[in-house]
Design an enzyme around this catalytic site. Structure first.
Site, PDB file in Angstrom:
ATOM      1  N   CYS A  58       0.857  -1.189   0.000  1.00 15.81           N
ATOM      2  CA  CYS A  58       0.000   0.000   0.000  1.00 15.81           C
ATOM      3  C   CYS A  58       0.888   1.232   0.000  1.00 15.81           C
ATOM      4  O   CYS A  58       1.803   1.352   0.820  1.00 15.81           O
ATOM      5  CB  CYS A  58      -0.888  -0.021   1.243  1.00 15.81           C
ATOM      6  SG  CYS A  58      -1.889   1.470   1.437  1.00 15.81           S
ATOM      7  N   CYS A  61       0.452   3.209   3.656  1.00 13.36           N
ATOM      8  CA  CYS A  61       0.955   2.716   4.946  1.00 13.36           C
ATOM      9  C   CYS A  61       2.093   1.714   4.828  1.00 13.36           C
ATOM     10  O   CYS A  61       2.676   1.330   5.838  1.00 13.36           O
ATOM     11  CB  CYS A  61      -0.178   2.118   5.768  1.00 13.36           C
ATOM     12  SG  CYS A  61      -0.859   0.588   5.085  1.00 13.36           S
ATOM     13  N   CYS A 107      -7.254  -1.056   1.600  1.00 10.66           N
ATOM     14  CA  CYS A 107      -6.247  -1.538   2.533  1.00 10.66           C
ATOM     15  C   CYS A 107      -6.916  -1.623   3.897  1.00 10.66           C
ATOM     16  O   CYS A 107      -7.503  -0.646   4.368  1.00 10.66           O
ATOM     17  CB  CYS A 107      -5.052  -0.590   2.569  1.00 10.66           C
ATOM     18  SG  CYS A 107      -3.834  -1.020   3.823  1.00 10.66           S
ATOM     19  N   CYS A 110      -5.145   0.971   6.601  1.00 11.87           N
ATOM     20  CA  CYS A 110      -5.305   2.437   6.574  1.00 11.87           C
ATOM     21  C   CYS A 110      -6.519   2.916   5.789  1.00 11.87           C
ATOM     22  O   CYS A 110      -6.708   4.116   5.624  1.00 11.87           O
ATOM     23  CB  CYS A 110      -4.041   3.085   6.027  1.00 11.87           C
ATOM     24  SG  CYS A 110      -3.779   2.803   4.257  1.00 11.87           S
ATOM     25  N   CYS A 130      -8.595  -5.762  -9.438  1.00 13.71           N
ATOM     26  CA  CYS A 130      -8.255  -4.721 -10.405  1.00 13.71           C
ATOM     27  C   CYS A 130      -7.826  -3.498  -9.594  1.00 13.71           C
ATOM     28  O   CYS A 130      -8.660  -2.808  -9.017  1.00 13.71           O
ATOM     29  CB  CYS A 130      -9.482  -4.435 -11.275  1.00 13.71           C
ATOM     30  SG  CYS A 130      -9.158  -3.342 -12.648  1.00 13.71           S
TER      31      CYS A 130
END
Length: 143
Positions: A58, A61, A107, A110, A130
């Site tokens: 991510c 984070c 995510c 976060c 996707c």
């Protein structure tokens, strides 16, 4: 889709920042995509054609979310994966925006918007994550 109906497992940790703090950490495009649920233009990233070993984290984070071994060329214009790295890293939410019913992927650490999950992927999962390239950072195997 069942992913968004079953509830999300607890994340391994949480990171919550204000919009001002996110804006300091992210580029304007990363902020628009991850914090405002935006999307990037199809085929706008070289990441679609990147298939070297490694992991995808991510961008907000740093949590590793996907492994390159589950990446495939969906020809959709966005990086696509068959599954998350482990349960609890990605959260799933019903998305009824734009006159469609989809499953949003975020995510779980976060709450960054990553993209969407569709039931038209290859085996073994049959899923296609996707994902916006700007919501990810590629990490090599040795990192």
């Amino acid at each position: 889709m069942q992913l968004s109906r079953d509830g999300n497992p607890a994340p391994p940790r949480r990171l919550e920042l204000s919009d001002a703090q996110w804006r300091e950490r992210l580029t304007p495009d990363q902020f628009r995509i991850t914090r405002l649920k935006g999307t990037e233009r199809a085929h706008s990233s070289e990441m679609c054609a990147l298939f070297e070993p490694g992991r995808y984290a991510c961008v907000c984070c740093g949590t590793e979310l996907f492994d390159a071994s589950t990446k495939f060329d969906s020809k959709s214009g966005w990086p696509s994966f068959t599954q998350a790295l482990a349960p609890g890293l990605v959260a799933y939410h019903a998305d009824h925006s734009h006159g469609m019913t989809r499953v949003e992927a975020t995510c779980n650490v976060c709450d960054a918007h990553l993209g969407h999950v569709f039931p038209d992927g290859p085996a073994p999962s049959g899923l296609r994550y996707c994902i916006n390239a700007l919501s990810l950072q590629k990490r090599s195997v040795e990192q």
